[in-house]
Structures are given as C-alpha cells and as structure tokens.
Design a protein around this motif. Structure first.
Motif, PDB file in Angstrom:
ATOM      1  N   THR A 288       8.297  10.733   4.026  1.00  0.00           N
ATOM      2  CA  THR A 288       8.172   9.943   2.799  1.00  0.00           C
ATOM      3  C   THR A 288       7.088   8.879   2.892  1.00  0.00           C
ATOM      4  N   ALA A 289       6.506   8.695   4.062  1.00  0.00           N
ATOM      5  CA  ALA A 289       5.442   7.702   4.243  1.00  0.00           C
ATOM      6  C   ALA A 289       4.104   8.284   3.799  1.00  0.00           C
ATOM      7  N   HIS A 290       3.117   7.439   3.673  1.00  0.00           N
ATOM      8  CA  HIS A 290       1.760   7.922   3.412  1.00  0.00           C
ATOM      9  C   HIS A 290       0.755   6.951   4.026  1.00  0.00           C
ATOM     10  N   TRP A 291      -0.511   7.293   3.922  1.00  0.00           N
ATOM     11  CA  TRP A 291      -1.588   6.580   4.621  1.00  0.00           C
ATOM     12  C   TRP A 291      -2.391   5.759   3.632  1.00  0.00           C
ATOM     13  N   GLY A 292      -2.760   4.560   4.026  1.00  0.00           N
ATOM     14  CA  GLY A 292      -3.614   3.734   3.190  1.00  0.00           C
ATOM     15  C   GLY A 292      -4.620   2.978   4.025  1.00  0.00           C
ATOM     16  N   VAL A 293      -5.690   2.533   3.375  1.00  0.00           N
ATOM     17  CA  VAL A 293      -6.694   1.677   3.997  1.00  0.00           C
ATOM     18  C   VAL A 293      -6.483   0.269   3.463  1.00  0.00           C
ATOM     19  N   TRP A 294      -6.492  -0.693   4.372  1.00  0.00           N
ATOM     20  CA  TRP A 294      -6.279  -2.094   4.032  1.00  0.00           C
ATOM     21  C   TRP A 294      -7.393  -2.935   4.653  1.00  0.00           C
ATOM     22  N   THR A 295      -7.636  -4.082   4.062  1.00  0.00           N
ATOM     23  CA  THR A 295      -8.470  -5.078   4.722  1.00  0.00           C
ATOM     24  C   THR A 295      -7.579  -6.198   5.225  1.00  0.00           C
ATOM     25  N   MET A 296      -7.969  -6.761   6.365  1.00  0.00           N
ATOM     26  CA  MET A 296      -7.300  -7.938   6.903  1.00  0.00           C
ATOM     27  C   MET A 296      -8.350  -8.994   7.178  1.00  0.00           C
ATOM     28  N   ASP A 297      -8.208 -10.151   6.566  1.00  0.00           N
ATOM     29  CA  ASP A 297      -9.115 -11.263   6.828  1.00  0.00           C
ATOM     30  C   ASP A 297      -8.888 -11.732   8.264  1.00  0.00           C
ATOM     31  N   VAL A 298      -9.936 -11.708   9.079  1.00  0.00           N
ATOM     32  CA  VAL A 298      -9.759 -12.034  10.494  1.00  0.00           C
ATOM     33  C   VAL A 298      -9.568 -13.526  10.715  1.00  0.00           C
ATOM     34  N   ARG A 299      -9.709 -14.339   9.656  1.00  0.00           N
ATOM     35  CA  ARG A 299      -9.458 -15.776   9.776  1.00  0.00           C
ATOM     36  C   ARG A 299      -8.049 -16.139   9.336  1.00  0.00           C
ATOM     37  N   THR A 300      -7.605 -15.571   8.227  1.00  0.00           N
ATOM     38  CA  THR A 300      -6.315 -15.948   7.642  1.00  0.00           C
ATOM     39  C   THR A 300      -5.248 -14.874   7.793  1.00  0.00           C
ATOM     40  N   PHE A 301      -5.663 -13.643   8.141  1.00  0.00           N
ATOM     41  CA  PHE A 301      -4.799 -12.477   8.295  1.00  0.00           C
ATOM     42  C   PHE A 301      -4.224 -11.996   6.967  1.00  0.00           C
ATOM     43  N   GLU A 302      -4.826 -12.414   5.871  1.00  0.00           N
ATOM     44  CA  GLU A 302      -4.407 -11.939   4.557  1.00  0.00           C
ATOM     45  C   GLU A 302      -4.710 -10.450   4.442  1.00  0.00           C
ATOM     46  N   LEU A 303      -3.767  -9.702   3.859  1.00  0.00           N
ATOM     47  CA  LEU A 303      -3.870  -8.252   3.746  1.00  0.00           C
ATOM     48  C   LEU A 303      -4.099  -7.839   2.302  1.00  0.00           C
ATOM     49  N   LYS A 304      -4.870  -6.772   2.124  1.00  0.00           N
ATOM     50  CA  LYS A 304      -5.088  -6.209   0.794  1.00  0.00           C
ATOM     51  C   LYS A 304      -5.321  -4.714   0.925  1.00  0.00           C
TER      52      LYS A 304
ATOM     53  N   ALA B  19     -11.602  -7.048   8.322  1.00  0.00           N
ATOM     54  CA  ALA B  19     -11.454  -5.875   9.180  1.00  0.00           C
ATOM     55  C   ALA B  19     -10.761  -4.785   8.377  1.00  0.00           C
ATOM     56  N   TYR B  20     -11.309  -3.572   8.426  1.00  0.00           N
ATOM     57  CA  TYR B  20     -10.722  -2.436   7.715  1.00  0.00           C
ATOM     58  C   TYR B  20      -9.814  -1.677   8.680  1.00  0.00           C
ATOM     59  N   LEU B  21      -8.566  -1.490   8.247  1.00  0.00           N
ATOM     60  CA  LEU B  21      -7.580  -0.794   9.068  1.00  0.00           C
ATOM     61  C   LEU B  21      -6.841   0.219   8.215  1.00  0.00           C
ATOM     62  N   THR B  22      -6.376   1.272   8.877  1.00  0.00           N
ATOM     63  CA  THR B  22      -5.437   2.186   8.237  1.00  0.00           C
ATOM     64  C   THR B  22      -4.028   1.843   8.699  1.00  0.00           C
ATOM     65  N   PHE B  23      -3.071   2.043   7.792  1.00  0.00           N
ATOM     66  CA  PHE B  23      -1.658   1.843   8.111  1.00  0.00           C
ATOM     67  C   PHE B  23      -0.854   3.017   7.578  1.00  0.00           C
ATOM     68  N   THR B  24       0.188   3.359   8.290  1.00  0.00           N
ATOM     69  CA  THR B  24       1.233   4.194   7.725  1.00  0.00           C
ATOM     70  C   THR B  24       2.087   3.300   6.853  1.00  0.00           C
ATOM     71  N   GLN B  25       2.196   3.648   5.559  1.00  0.00           N
ATOM     72  CA  GLN B  25       2.937   2.850   4.599  1.00  0.00           C
ATOM     73  C   GLN B  25       4.334   3.461   4.439  1.00  0.00           C
ATOM     74  N   ALA B  26       5.338   2.730   4.900  1.00  0.00           N
ATOM     75  CA  ALA B  26       6.701   3.261   4.927  1.00  0.00           C
ATOM     76  C   ALA B  26       7.177   3.604   3.526  1.00  0.00           C
ATOM     77  N   GLY B  27       7.740   4.809   3.387  1.00  0.00           N
ATOM     78  CA  GLY B  27       8.271   5.267   2.117  1.00  0.00           C
ATOM     79  C   GLY B  27       9.757   5.006   2.004  1.00  0.00           C
ATOM     80  N   LEU B  28      10.426   5.833   1.224  1.00  0.00           N
ATOM     81  CA  LEU B  28      11.825   5.619   0.882  1.00  0.00           C
ATOM     82  C   LEU B  28      12.767   6.444   1.756  1.00  0.00           C
ATOM     83  N   GLY B  29      12.343   6.710   2.985  1.00  0.00           N
ATOM     84  CA  GLY B  29      13.173   7.498   3.879  1.00  0.00           C
ATOM     85  C   GLY B  29      12.470   7.759   5.193  1.00  0.00           C
ATOM     86  N   PHE B  30      12.623   8.984   5.692  1.00  0.00           N
ATOM     87  CA  PHE B  30      12.119   9.353   7.005  1.00  0.00           C
ATOM     88  C   PHE B  30      10.600   9.553   6.968  1.00  0.00           C
TER      89      PHE B  30
END
Length: 563
Positions: free
Chosen positions: A298-314, A284-295
């Motif tokens: 400082t965060a930014h946006w990324g696209v990740w995959t999550m295996d719907v069987r094991t929940f492994e993230l990349k 499953a392709y998801l976007t996440f706010t990736q927490a930075g070094l403060g408020f």
C-alpha cells in the motif's frame, strides 16, 4: 481545509557514550543555522584521512508528515462558492433530489427519498487517491454522505456515514451490484469531515470530528474491482454524494487528489553518478517510501526536498511504476535515483514491493533522458529487472531490494540486500568492469553472516568509499542496533557512531558543502513507530529522524552542485 500535520514530534534521544560525556555542555540539539550555500568560495579538497569513525551523530530533529491528500498534489478543491465545477450529476435510484450550489455550501434536499452522486472531471493516474468532504452543521442529521471515486450511477467506490444508523462504512458498486466491505458504529456530531483513502487495493474510511483524521473501516478491492489497471482507473473520477429519506444534506466543501502518507521511511539521497549529493539552493532531494493504509504493497514512492538548514520537508514528485509485461500500476519503492550526466540520463532503481505477496522481491530499473526529470510532478514509469549476480552468492535467495548505485573510477558499484528467506537477509555489493554499464555486474562480496541487515548506502569519506548498513532487531544481541561499515570488498571495518532507532533504519549520510570550505554531515533515517496499527496492521511507519555529526570537517567532501 487542513488535511495533515507536519509539526515536529518531541523526542528524547537515547544517551550514547559521547552524549553522556558531554551532557553538561550540550545545548545545540535544536536546529542550528547552516551557512548559506549560494556564495561558495572555491571548492576545497577534503581531509584525505577522514573516515566514518571520525564522526559521531546526534539527533537534531524528529518529525512525521501525515497527509491524507498530498500537499502539492490536490486535483480538486471546491468550497461551493457557486456552481462552477462541471460535476456530472448522477443518481443510482433515479431521484437526485433538489441540488443547490452556494454560497459556500452544496445543499441536496427532497420531500421523498433521494440519492445524488457528483462526479468531477478530476482523477489520479495511479490507484493512490484521497477524497474528503466537509459535512456542514446545517441540514438533517439523518442523511448519508459519501466520498470516493465515481465512474457512473452503477459503478463507484465510496466511504460513507449514515447519520440515521450512526455507522461508517465502505461500499463498492459494480454494474449496480453493491457490496459493503465493512461498517462500524460511529456517533458523529456535525460538522465533521469524511475521508476516503485508496492505496493500491486497500480502501479506508476515515473521519475527522475535530481531533484529526482517524481510520474507522478498512476493506480490500481484491476480486471485486482492480483500479490498478490504467484503462479502468481512467474511467473513475473524484466524487462524492448524499442521500436521505427526506430533508436536506449540506456540504461545505470537497478536496481530492493523490494520497499522501502516514509516515516516511527508506530515505535515499538523489545523487549524481559520482555520488555528489543533489543539493540545490540548500534543498537536498531525497526519495522516501510513503507509508500507505496497510502493509508494504500500500506504500508508494515520492521525491521530497529537505532544507539542510531547517530540515523542512516538501514533497515535489509522485512516482508510480509498471513493469515489463504488466500494465498494472504499482507503488514500487525503496530505491535510488541517479543523475548520470556523462550519459545524458537519469537512472532509477527500486524494489518491487508494490504487489508483495511474500513470494519474491527484485530490483527493477529504468533510464530516462536527462530532459525528463523525475524530480517534479507525477510519473508512471515502466521498469525491468536489474540483472544482479545472485547466482554467485553463497546462499539461495528469494529476493533482492534496497539498491544504491555509484560510479567509482569508471566502474559502477551497486549495493543491495539479498534475502535467503523472508525475512532473513544481508548486504551485498556488485560492480561492473571498467567502462561497462551498471547492468553488467559481477559480485564483489556479501556479509551473509548477517540475518537482518539492510539499507546499504555507499558513501565517500575523505578519499575512500564505504558501504554502510543497519542491523535490525532480529540480529544477534552482540550486534543488534549497530550500523556496520564495510570497505569496497565487503569486509566489515567498524561501525558508525549514531543512535539506532527501532526497526531497521537506513544510515543515509549526507555530506553538505558549506560556503566556509567545510562539510557538515547529516544523517536521515526513520523508526518503526506505527499509526493505527490495530486497524491498519503493520506497515504505517515511520517517524523521520535527522541527525547531525557533532563537528564539521575540513574541505568539501563533494564540490557544491552548479547548474
């Protein structure tokens, strides 16, 4: 060189009523195998009478990927096997010392004071960078090591450790004038790793002396050096350095690239325009706010995959933004990516938190041709304001955020948060006329009785669409910690039965089509757990939490994606 952790954290979910009734028989909260998605039978229609209240969710995984340098986005990795990296060798003092590469070390030495900077040919396209040097056990303990970004001998920004003084600090040199943004005492024993982190205008010095990275000094480049400006950032390269009064400083390696994350929040499933989950090969392709070094800025946006069987993230993509009329590169986040195949395009909408000052936030958007997928690689994209019908809302708004888009029967629906003040906000829903685009919207309704309700997600259950949101800690006691569920007129019709972590977790429900003509229902959300809040402040949350409905349902809520 291990720069982060992705191991699950242990957790004990709060017992809800269903858990209490089933406690004696529940053994399945570990990861259960999901049937493979490859060999699907013909798609099967879902139960038309299914609704969100037929499902009860339970926590099955809690994890927190923490990476200083983002896995998959390393720009420089050198173990100093030989002098093969074309470093530009610089010296602010004119004396670089004697430089020797290999085997598996870089040695800088001299019988008199020396100061050597090494400027690589690698860089990042956005001011979200991390550089880490391995400081060897060999060499003098009185020298200074540095890691950071280098333009030339007079212009650099680095984290440093001074072994003679036993201090860690951050220096910024502009035109040869050096400013120290902060120092702290730190008695480090070699070997150790010295890390430099930049997220927007915030710089942090970190060290790892065997138990993982910990931040020690935090500074800000505001008014000194604006690396959010692309032309200026392009002049800086990943670099490192060494200096001493005499003796030798020895390094074992360097790695640099895009800054990773301290936590993940605001999960949003990538979908097709009709709401079909973007799930391919069990990912499953998801976007996440990736927490930075403060408020928030400082965060930014990324696209990740999550295996719907094991929940492994990349992580598979880094997304950065410029806005109309402004070339500054920002980490805007908290949004939604939609593949609109009928119009051969991607739609990207997000929230302008990337330079948040407490004045306003808005929803911005852009479209890309389908061939320019945002789901892989590094992208710097230009957005414009999405015209939301806020003048029709019953209370004055200072901002909007958290957009979700779906096309239902030739109409675009856009869910969003409307804020009457920071932070006092509620969910709203707009839609287009039949056949119009998502940029031509009229207000459907809003629940302005709420005061801290956000993360609106549109999801189809059976034959009907619903809007789901989350009531935060500032909500009245009677509704605090609930997920309100609305129909498409924004009338609340119930609440979702699921654990509600701290903060304001998004109810990102994911219908996963199984090969046995059934649907597995997952929910991905987050909590408010901070990292190193004493130094970094609020904004470094959260833990990623995966839930699963206690039962699969008949039929495919959405047909499996092909192609």
């Amino acid at each position: 060189m291990d720069l982060g952790t992705t191991s699950p954290l242990t957790t004990t979910p709060a017992l809800d009523r269903r858990t209490m009734f089933k406690a004696a028989g529940i053994t399945g909260l570990a990861v259960a195998a999901t049937p493979a998605a490859e060999a699907f039978a013909a798609p099967s229609a879902p139960n038309p009478n299914l609704d969100p209240f037929d499902l009860s969710f339970e926590v099955v995984r809690r994890q927190r990927p923490v990476d200083l340098v983002a896995k998959g986005f390393v720009q420089l990795r050198d173990r100093f096997e030989r002098d093969h990296e074309p470093y530009e060798r610089l010296s602010p003092t004119g004396s670089r010392g004697t430089i020797e590469f290999g085997p598996r070390r870089l040695r800088v030495s001299g019988t008199s004071p020396f100061f050597a900077l090494f400027r690589s040919q690698t860089r990042q396209r956005a001011p979200y960078a991390a550089v880490v040097v391995d400081v060897a056990a060999r060499g003098t303990g009185q020298g200074t090591v540095m890691s950071g970004l280098v333009k030339d001998a007079d212009d650099y920004v680095v984290a440093w450790y001074d072994g003679a003084a036993g201090t860690v600090g951050i220096d910024v040199s502009v035109g040869g004038t050096v400013q120290t943004l902060g120092t702290v005492q730190a008695d480090l024993q070699r070997p150790f790793r010295l890390g430099f982190g930049l997220t927007s205008t915030t710089v942090v010095a970190l060290v790892d002396d065997g138990s993982g990275f910990r931040p020690l000094v935090k500074g800000n480049l505001n008014g000194i050096l604006d690396l959010r400006r692309p032309a200026l950032l392009a002049q800086y390269r990943n670099g490192f350095g060494a200096r001493a009064a005499s003796g030798a400083v020895v390094l074992d390696g360097v790695v640099a690239g895009y800054f990773g994350q301290l936590g993940l929040r605001d999960p949003h499933l990538v979908t097709r325009a009709d709401g079909t989950p973007y799930i391919k090969d069990n990912l499953a392709y998801l976007t996440f706010t990736q927490a930075g070094l403060g408020f928030f800025e400082t965060a930014h946006w990324g696209v990740w995959t999550m295996d719907v069987r094991t929940f492994e993230l990349k992580q598979v993509a880094n997304l950065f933004f410029q806005r109309d009329g402004n070339n500054t590169v920002l980490g805007d986040h908290a949004g939604h990516i939609v593949l609109d195949e009928a119009n051969d395009r991607w739609i990207i909408a997000n929230s302008t938190w990337g330079d948040f000052t407490g004045e306003s936030v808005q929803v911005n958007y852009l479209t890309l041709p389908k061939r320019r997928s945002p789901l892989r690689g590094v992208h710097v994209l230009r957005t414009r304001k999405l015209p939301l019908p806020t003048t029709q809302l019953p209370s004055a708004a200072v901002g909007q955020w958290d957009p979700h888009l779906v096309r239902i029967r030739r109409r675009w629906y856009v869910g969003f948060v409307n804020a009457r003040a920071f932070f006092n906000f509620y969910p709203a829903l707009a839609r287009s006329r039949p056949g119009d685009d998502f940029t031509d919207l009229r207000l459907v309704g809003a629940d302005d009785a709420k005061v801290e309700t956000e993360g609106p997600v549109l999801q189809k259950f059976g034959e009907r669409w619903y809007v789901m949101a989350s009531n935060g800690d500032a909500s009245p006691a009677a509704i605090k910690g609930q997920y309100p569920v609305y129909d498409l007129t924004m009338k609340q019709v119930g609440r979702l039965d699921a654990p509600h972590p701290t903060n304001i977790p998004w109810p990102m429900v994911i219908p996963v089509p199984l090969r046995n003509r059934r649907t597995r229902w997952l929910m991905v959300t987050f909590n408010g757990t901070q990292l190193n809040e004493d130094l970094l402040g609020y904004g470094t949350h959260g833990d990623l939490i995966v839930m699963r409905a206690e039962r699969d349902t008949r039929g495919h809520q959405f047909p499996p994606m092909r192609g």
